[in-house]
Each structure stands twice: as structure tokens, then as C-alpha cells.
Design a protein around this motif. Structure first.
Motif, PDB file in Angstrom:
ATOM      1  N   GLU A 194       0.811  -1.222   0.000  1.00 41.92           N
ATOM      2  CA  GLU A 194       0.000   0.000   0.000  1.00 41.92           C
ATOM      3  C   GLU A 194       0.844   1.270   0.000  1.00 41.92           C
ATOM      4  O   GLU A 194       0.329   2.353  -0.302  1.00 41.92           O
ATOM      5  CB  GLU A 194      -0.957   0.005   1.197  1.00 41.92           C
ATOM      6  CG  GLU A 194      -2.200  -0.851   1.017  1.00 41.92           C
ATOM      7  CD  GLU A 194      -1.945  -2.332   1.114  1.00 41.92           C
ATOM      8  OE1 GLU A 194      -2.726  -3.121   0.549  1.00 41.92           O
ATOM      9  OE2 GLU A 194      -0.941  -2.707   1.753  1.00 41.92           O
ATOM     10  N   VAL A 244       0.553   2.836  -3.281  1.00 42.65           N
ATOM     11  CA  VAL A 244      -0.813   3.147  -3.709  1.00 42.65           C
ATOM     12  C   VAL A 244      -1.184   4.538  -3.203  1.00 42.65           C
ATOM     13  O   VAL A 244      -0.976   4.846  -2.021  1.00 42.65           O
ATOM     14  CB  VAL A 244      -1.810   2.100  -3.145  1.00 42.65           C
ATOM     15  CG1 VAL A 244      -3.250   2.451  -3.528  1.00 42.65           C
ATOM     16  CG2 VAL A 244      -1.452   0.699  -3.643  1.00 42.65           C
ATOM     17  N   PHE A 266      -6.856   5.626  -2.528  1.00 45.16           N
ATOM     18  CA  PHE A 266      -7.235   4.253  -2.878  1.00 45.16           C
ATOM     19  C   PHE A 266      -6.834   3.245  -1.808  1.00 45.16           C
ATOM     20  O   PHE A 266      -7.200   2.076  -1.899  1.00 45.16           O
ATOM     21  CB  PHE A 266      -6.573   3.845  -4.203  1.00 45.16           C
ATOM     22  CG  PHE A 266      -6.925   4.722  -5.374  1.00 45.16           C
ATOM     23  CD1 PHE A 266      -8.239   4.910  -5.751  1.00 45.16           C
ATOM     24  CD2 PHE A 266      -5.925   5.374  -6.093  1.00 45.16           C
ATOM     25  CE1 PHE A 266      -8.563   5.719  -6.827  1.00 45.16           C
ATOM     26  CE2 PHE A 266      -6.232   6.182  -7.174  1.00 45.16           C
ATOM     27  CZ  PHE A 266      -7.569   6.365  -7.537  1.00 45.16           C
ATOM     28  N   ARG A 267      -6.081   3.678  -0.798  1.00 44.37           N
ATOM     29  CA  ARG A 267      -5.500   2.719   0.152  1.00 44.37           C
ATOM     30  C   ARG A 267      -6.542   1.986   0.978  1.00 44.37           C
ATOM     31  O   ARG A 267      -6.370   0.810   1.316  1.00 44.37           O
ATOM     32  CB  ARG A 267      -4.529   3.436   1.093  1.00 44.37           C
ATOM     33  CG  ARG A 267      -3.205   3.752   0.444  1.00 44.37           C
ATOM     34  CD  ARG A 267      -2.239   4.390   1.405  1.00 44.37           C
ATOM     35  NE  ARG A 267      -1.054   4.871   0.703  1.00 44.37           N
ATOM     36  CZ  ARG A 267      -0.144   5.639   1.223  1.00 44.37           C
ATOM     37  NH1 ARG A 267      -0.263   6.032   2.492  1.00 44.37           N
ATOM     38  NH2 ARG A 267       0.896   6.047   0.506  1.00 44.37           N
ATOM     39  N   HIS A 283      -7.787  -1.037  -0.878  1.00 49.70           N
ATOM     40  CA  HIS A 283      -6.825  -1.943  -1.510  1.00 49.70           C
ATOM     41  C   HIS A 283      -6.691  -3.286  -0.786  1.00 49.70           C
ATOM     42  O   HIS A 283      -6.667  -4.341  -1.445  1.00 49.70           O
ATOM     43  CB  HIS A 283      -5.456  -1.263  -1.635  1.00 49.70           C
ATOM     44  CG  HIS A 283      -4.526  -1.971  -2.546  1.00 49.70           C
ATOM     45  ND1 HIS A 283      -3.586  -2.874  -2.091  1.00 49.70           N
ATOM     46  CD2 HIS A 283      -4.406  -1.946  -3.895  1.00 49.70           C
ATOM     47  CE1 HIS A 283      -2.914  -3.362  -3.112  1.00 49.70           C
ATOM     48  NE2 HIS A 283      -3.381  -2.815  -4.222  1.00 49.70           N
ATOM     49  N   ARG A 327      -7.139  -6.855  -2.576  1.00 48.64           N
ATOM     50  CA  ARG A 327      -6.037  -7.820  -2.555  1.00 48.64           C
ATOM     51  C   ARG A 327      -6.512  -9.154  -2.003  1.00 48.64           C
ATOM     52  O   ARG A 327      -6.199 -10.229  -2.545  1.00 48.64           O
ATOM     53  CB  ARG A 327      -4.881  -7.258  -1.731  1.00 48.64           C
ATOM     54  CG  ARG A 327      -3.775  -8.241  -1.486  1.00 48.64           C
ATOM     55  CD  ARG A 327      -2.513  -7.569  -0.985  1.00 48.64           C
ATOM     56  NE  ARG A 327      -2.740  -6.534   0.009  1.00 48.64           N
ATOM     57  CZ  ARG A 327      -2.970  -6.751   1.291  1.00 48.64           C
ATOM     58  NH1 ARG A 327      -3.046  -7.997   1.734  1.00 48.64           N
ATOM     59  NH2 ARG A 327      -3.132  -5.752   2.135  1.00 48.64           N
ATOM     60  N   LEU A 387      -5.979   3.383 -13.025  1.00 43.43           N
ATOM     61  CA  LEU A 387      -5.134   3.014 -11.894  1.00 43.43           C
ATOM     62  C   LEU A 387      -3.944   3.973 -11.799  1.00 43.43           C
ATOM     63  O   LEU A 387      -3.453   4.466 -12.823  1.00 43.43           O
ATOM     64  CB  LEU A 387      -4.622   1.584 -12.064  1.00 43.43           C
ATOM     65  CG  LEU A 387      -5.678   0.487 -12.240  1.00 43.43           C
ATOM     66  CD1 LEU A 387      -5.006  -0.860 -12.414  1.00 43.43           C
ATOM     67  CD2 LEU A 387      -6.638   0.454 -11.053  1.00 43.43           C
TER      68      LEU A 387
END
Length: 476
Positions: A192, A195, A199-200, A203, A207, A225
């Protein structure tokens, strides 16, 4: 009475000893036939037993191994610490892999080293606890792993491999370049960190979903993205996900491509297209205005003409100009400069023609069926002029003396992508002596010429109803 053999202590002892001997023989036979090198040592490190595979793997005959210290099979650089590690095992013996998390190596008689995996199993014997080591030469696997690492390392794409918990297990040189981190600052860290913050939150859930059903696929199909560099800047990426089975479980190898250049090119193309649309819109607008100016000039000129025949010819020319102007107006208003909505075009053209030929409202019913038909401009202009001529002819000649009737215009796209145009009326019909191929009037000559320009063929039906039918090819 003789004593029962089952209660004789000597016989019972002999039976136990025989069973132990049989058990030991079976054990030694199993060890000897194992496809894995087996070496058994005592607490002092002396080799007590080896199997045939151990002779093959280490290159020693059995006679040169038995009674020797186990350290003879350990590379020089590890020998100093080996006795201490061995003693630690014998203080708390339990079955486990040796050197978990470390690279282990064996030493052959010829002095060459090779990577190994070793499993340790304590064995209780009459001489005390010993350890039976199962030793696997993993040279082939290591070569494959090294080949895999070289391929990943030399990849032009940034490669990042992570565990199921999101911890970064491996990166390549391109990943260092793309994200701006040295490798040492990435390994062992949560993915992360690469990222963007917005968006974290989601995520880890995404995942987890991948690891529940791992399969090779692009990440975030249909979504934009972004990656996050060390300096805090973001950049657009495309990511391919590939599950990799390892000894430590399933991991995912991500191939990450920085598409900043592509995005910039796409933005430039979009800007150029927008500019082109503005320019084309202006062109169509000006062409339409210029045609309307010509139309107006002819209208002014017609006010000074007394000759009825000349006036009629002038009005027909005006209608043709108006038809072309309407094509450009339709294009300008639709903002689709490649294609003309023909239904919309006809809806604007027909009332102009009716008004031009002074048909009384309600005298002639006009039906238009051209829904969902659009034509490229190179087909729309000649087709529009043909329709103009055919409707004009019907309004001029089909309904004399105030006769009522109907004019119908059908435009349809066939399955083979051809366009079929039909203009029909229920008027008085076409004289038998009129030959379309040898027509003398400008209007009918135009129809024939324009049909040829479109690569089509015109068919004429003289009555019941009067109908002109044309089929011509076009691209969808």
C-alpha cells in the motif's frame, strides 16, 4: 508339567529382541532405499549411518563417511558455527526443517558446493538420541529460481511480488526506477505504500479478493489506476496480476507499466480531435451560411423574373441548394461530423419542398420512415439531392388539379449494409414514354448521375403506386 512358553521370560525376551531386530532391518531398508540422501549422526556429530543416495549426492563411498564428523559435509565458511547449532538441536530435539529462512549448502568430496534443504528428525536408539537428516539437493530448483529472478530483474516492466498479507517480497530494478525507492526501502514493506492515499482504504479488500481466487488477469479492468512515487507524485499505470506458487504459499507477481507517455499522447490526440471537431463545425456552418446566401440571392433574382419557365428553373435550383445546405446544417447541429442523421435531414427538407411548390396543407400526406439510418457525408449529399429531385417531381406532377394523395419516403439499412431508398406516391403515375435512362430533364438526369456516383441502381415503377427504388452500398 512343562512351563508355558508364553510365560518363559527368556523366550519373551528373545521374541522382543527378534522384533526389534526385524524393525531395525526394516528401518535400515527403508532408509537405504529412500530417493533422498539420509545421514544419521549422534550428539557428538559423528556419522552413524548413510544411505546409497547420500553416497551419490556427496560423492563419498560409505566407508569414508561412517565414523567421521558431520562437518566434513559442511562448507568451510559454515563449519565454525555448525557444532553450536547441532548442540542446540540436541538440547531440544524435535522434527523440523534446518535453518528455516536461510540458504543451506552441502560440500561434495570434490570440493564443490550445492544448495540443499534439510529436514531433521530425532531418533531414539540404545546409544541415546540421534538425528536422522533428510538432505535434498535443490540445485535444479535453485537454477530455475535464479533464471526466474533474472527474467524478472531484466524485465522492462516494473515487477513487484507480494505475499497474501501485502508484504513486498521481491522487486526488480525497473520497480526501483519507476517508484523512486531503493530496493532496501521496499522489501518487507506493505504494498500500500505504492498506492495513492485515496485508494488505500479499499486496496487490502481487493487484494484479499484476488488471493481467494487467484488467476492471471489485468488489475482494475475498466478503471484508471495510479501508482505513488517516493516523492509523492502520482502516475497512471496498467497492472497485470499473476499468481505464483512458492514454498511460502501463493504470492502475486505484479507487472506494472507506467503509461504516463501514452496518457499524454491520448490527451494530445483528444485535444486535436476536439480542435478538429470545432474546425469541422465551423466549416459546415460556413458552408451552410454560404449556400443560404446563394439561396437568398437567387430568391432576390427571382423577384425580377417574369418568365414562368425561367422562374421554375430558378426555384428548382434553389431547392437543390437548400437540400445541400440542410445536409451541412444537420451535421453542424449533430456534432457528428462523419455521419448525417437522415431521418432528421428529411424532416427538415420535406416541409421546405412542400412550401416551395405551394401545396395546400392537408392536400398531400407525407410519410417519412428513416429511423436509425445515418449516412457518411460522401453518401448523404448525393442521396439528399436524389430525394430532393424525386419529392419535387412528385409534388409537381403526381397530383394535378388539387388532387389529394400521399408521398412516402423509406430509407433502410439492409443486413448486408446496403442502403435501400424508396420514394413512392399514389398519384397519376408516370407516362409510358418516359425513359429514365434517356431522360431529357435536368432533374431526372441528376437522379441517374447521382445514383451512379453512389454505385447504386435506380428502378422505376410507373404506377400503383409510382415508385423509385434505389439500392447502394455504404460502410456502417
Amino acid at each position: 508339567m512343562p512351563e508355558d512358553q508364553n510365560t518363559d521370560p527368556n523366550a519373551r525376551q528373545q521374541s522382543i529382541e527378534l522384533a526389534l531386530e526385524n524393525s531395525e532391518r526394516r528401518f535400515r531398508r527403508v532408509v537405504e532405499l529412500s530417493p533422498i540422501a539420509k545421514v544419521m549422526i549422534g550428539a557428538t556429530g559423528q556419522i552413524e549411518m548413510v544411505n546409497a543416495q547420500a553416497e551419490i549426492v556427496f560423492g563419498y563411498p560409505r566407508s569414508e563417511l561412517l565414523g567421521q564428523p558431520i562437518e566434513m559435509l559442511v562448507p568451510d565458511r559454515f563449519r565454525q558455527h555448525h557444532p553450536g547449532l547441532r548442540s542446540a538441536f540436541f538440547r531440544a530435539p524435535q522434527s523440523r526443517p534446518m535453518g528455516a529462512g536461510r540458504d543451506l549448502y552441502g560440500l561434495r568430496k570434490d570440493g564443490s558446493e550445492f544448495p540443499v534443504e534439510i529436514g531433521l528428525n530425532p531418533i531414539e536408539t540404545e546409544d541415546g538420541t540421534m538425528v536422522l537428516s533428510a538432505i535434498v539437493d535443490i540445485s535444479d530448483r535453485k537454477r530455475l529460481e535464479e533464471r526466474f529472478r533474472r527474467v524478472v530483474e531484466s524485465s522492462p516492466s516494473a515487477m513487484v511480488m507480494i505475499r497474501a498479507n501485502g508484504e513486498i517480497e521481491m522487486v526488480n530494478a525497473q520497480a526501483e526506477i519507476v517508484f523512486g525507492y531503493p530496493r532496501s526501502e521496499l522489501l518487507g514493506q506493505p504494498v500500500e505504500m505504492l498506492v495513492p492515499e485515496r485508494f488505500r482504504t479499499h486496496h487490502p479488500r481487493l487484494r484479499g479478493a484476488f488471493f481467494r481466487a487467484p488467476q492471471s488477469r489485468p488489475m482494475g479492468a475498466g478503471r484508471d489506476l495510479y501508482g505513488l512515487r517516493k516523492d509523492g507524485s502520482e502516475f497512471p499505470v496498467e497492472i497485470g496480476l499473476n499468481p505464483i506458487e512458492t514454498e511460502d504459499g501463493t504470492m502475486v507477481l505484479s507487472a506494472i507499466v507506467d503509461i504516463s507517455d501514452r496518457k499524454h499522447r491520448e490527451d494530445r490526440i483528444q485535444a486535436a480531435l476536439k480542435e478538429k471537431d470545432v474546425l469541422l463545425g465551423e466549416v459546415h456552418h460556413r458552408v451552410k451560411n454560404n449556400l443560404q446566401v446563394i439561396h437568398s440571392l437567387l430568391d432576390l433574382q427571382s423577384s425580377k423574373i417574369a418568365d414562368v419557365a425561367a422562374l421554375r428553373l430558378l426555384r428548382e435550383s434553389q431547392n437543390r441548394i437548400k437540400s445541400m445546405a440542410l445536409i451541412h446544417q444537420t451535421l453542424y447541429e449533430s456534432r457528428d461530423f462523419g455521419r448525417v442523421d437522415f431521418n432528421n435531414f428529411l424532416g427538415n427538407l420535406v416541409p421546405v419542398l412542400v412550401s416551395s411548390y405551394s401545396a395546400h396543407p392537408g392536400q398531400i400526406q407525407l410519410l417519412i420512415n428513416a429511423a436509425e439510418v445515418s449516412l457518411p457525408i460522401n453518401a448523404a449529399i448525393p442521396c439528399g439531392l436524389i430525394v430532393n429531385e424525386l419529392i419535387s417531381n412528385a409534388l409537381k406532377h403526381a397530383f394535378p388539379g388539387g388532387r389529394r394523395g400521399q408521398v412516402k419516403i423509406d430509407v433502410a439499412r439492409e443486413l448486408d449494409d446496403d442502403i435501400v431508398l424508396s420514394v413512392s406516391d399514389d398519384g397519376v403515375g408516370i407516362p409510358a414514354d418516359l425513359d429514365l435512362a434517356n431522360a431529357t430533364t435536368l432533374g431526372l438526369q441528376l437522379i441517374t448521375l447521382l445514383a451512379e456516383q453512389l454505385g447504386g441502381a435506380m428502378t422505376m415503377y410507373r404506377s400503383n403506386p409510382t415508385r423509385f427504388l434505389m439500392r447502394f452500398p455504404t460502410k456502417s
